[in-house]
Design an enzyme around this catalytic site. Structure first.
Site, PDB file in Angstrom:
ATOM      1  N   PRO A   1      23.121   0.235  28.451  1.00  0.00           N
ATOM      2  CA  PRO A   1      23.119   1.651  28.068  1.00  0.00           C
ATOM      3  C   PRO A   1      23.632   2.590  29.147  1.00  0.00           C
ATOM      4  CG  PRO A   1      20.904   0.954  28.630  1.00  0.00           C
ATOM      5  CD  PRO A   1      21.759  -0.283  28.679  1.00  0.00           C
ATOM      6  N   LYS A   2      24.155   2.043  30.211  1.00  0.00           N
ATOM      7  CA  LYS A   2      24.657   2.878  31.309  1.00  0.00           C
ATOM      8  C   LYS A   2      25.812   3.759  30.850  1.00  0.00           C
ATOM      9  CE  LYS A   2      26.341   2.546  36.075  1.00  0.00           C
ATOM     10  NZ  LYS A   2      26.727   1.625  37.167  1.00  0.00           N
ATOM     11  N   GLU A   3      26.619   3.253  29.907  1.00  0.00           N
ATOM     12  CA  GLU A   3      27.767   4.012  29.413  1.00  0.00           C
ATOM     13  C   GLU A   3      27.654   4.223  27.907  1.00  0.00           C
ATOM     14  OE1 GLU A   3      31.443   2.233  30.535  1.00  0.00           O
ATOM     15  OE2 GLU A   3      31.025   2.293  32.679  1.00  0.00           O
TER      16      GLU A   3
END
Length: 327
Positions: free
Chosen positions: A228-230
């Site tokens: 979910p970082k990007e």
């Protein structure tokens, strides 16, 4: 030397002819949790960049160590010698070893003295060599402090927003798509896309998620191991007469009356209970089902649909439904 958090623990510099060996080293390092710069791991980052400037920055400033794989091929390459010059510029600035030579043969490399300690790769497997790199890193106090800092961040990370945009093949926003993020431990986050097709989630734990998307007018969508970082954008193509639904424990499926309830049995098989609904012409319930295999359900009004389970974990099920058989 100042304490510094490097983007990479180690960068690998090698000639293409030695790639088979080096790639195994790179994979072994990554499995060990070591941040490694290896060109094939960085294709997206390298795409479109000025490689001369970008690689100079990597080998001179952004790696804690560089492993230089010495061979007769290395000396003949333009790019490897460019990398070597960048490494040596860094080594000149620091009062510690930065370049870690590893030899396939006795080739002399400009600027690398024969008196500098090196590792002989003859009769040494890539995994064994990766283990030596790991031991070298563990002797570096700044590396250990960086690792502890990273572990602390994983334990108590700062919350952040993760957004998924859902659109159709015409690039139109899809409203009211149900989106569920399921972690490996079966915990989950739920949301719906807004009028702009955006579903927002507050992420408080650093995990990989399986992303599930369902909508009454579109087939189910599933993506595994999403970081979910990007933020991501998902395009769903409409399939006539098809829709999808996400159930939590149990629920109703459009087009048929009654509730269904999937359960996971002790042998890890999935069984289905249906309230006032016949499964496959009236088979005994609970009825064992398989992922991605269609079954027929019929209610007491004679309405029937084909149901296909695409995902089931914990209490969350992703289901496609259609009047005709789904593949």
């Amino acid at each position: 030397m100042k304490n510094k958090n490097y983007e990479y623990d180690v960068a690998l510099s090698f000639a293409g002819e030695n790639r088979a060996y080096v790639e195994e080293v790179a994979n072994s390092l990554r499995i060990r949790g070591i941040k490694v710069f290896y060109d094939l791991f960085e294709e997206t980052n390298l795409w479109g960049k000025n490689l001369y400037e970008y690689l100079s920055e990597i080998y001179q400033n952004r790696a804690r160590y560089t492993v230089l794989f010495i061979s007769g091929f290395y000396n003949q390459k333009l790019w490897t010698n460019h990398e070597r010059v960048s490494m040596q510029a860094r080594a000149f600035q620091e009062s510690r070893e930065y370049i870690l030579p590893a030899r396939f043969d006795d080739t002399e490399i400009p600027g690398i003295l024969k008196t500098v300690g090196y590792i002989n790769l003859k009769d040494r497997s890539p995994d064994e060599f990766a283990g030596l790199i790991e031991k070298k890193l563990k002797k570096d106090q700044t590396f250990l402090k960086s690792k502890w800092s990273k572990i602390s961040t994983l334990i108590n990370p700062k919350p952040f927003i993760f957004t998924i945009k859902v659109i159709n093949e015409k690039e139109e926003s899809i409203k009211n798509a149900k989106v569920v993020l399921v972690a490996n431990n079966s915990t989950y986050l739920e949301g719906f896309s807004d009028e702009k097709g955006l579903a927002h989630f507050i992420i408080r734990t650093r995990k990989l998620y399986t992303v599930l998307i369902a909508h009454p007018e579109y087939p189910a969508v599933l993506f595994k191991d999403i970081n979910p970082k990007e933020d991501i954008e998902v395009t769903i193509e409409k399939l006539k007469g098809s829709g999808s639904v996400i159930l939590n424990k149990s629920g109703e499926t459009p087009g048929i009356m009654g509730r269904i309830k999937p359960v996971l049995k002790s042998n890890n098989k999935i069984s289905l209970y249906a309230d006032n609904i016949a499964i496959e012409g009236g088979q005994h319930q609970p009825y064992d089902i398989e992922l991605n295999k269609s079954i027929i359900l019929e209610d007491n009004g004679g309405n029937s649909i084909h149901l296909t389970f695409r995902f089931f974990q914990g209490r969350i099920a992703l289901i496609d439904y259609c009047k005709h058989k789904l593949s």
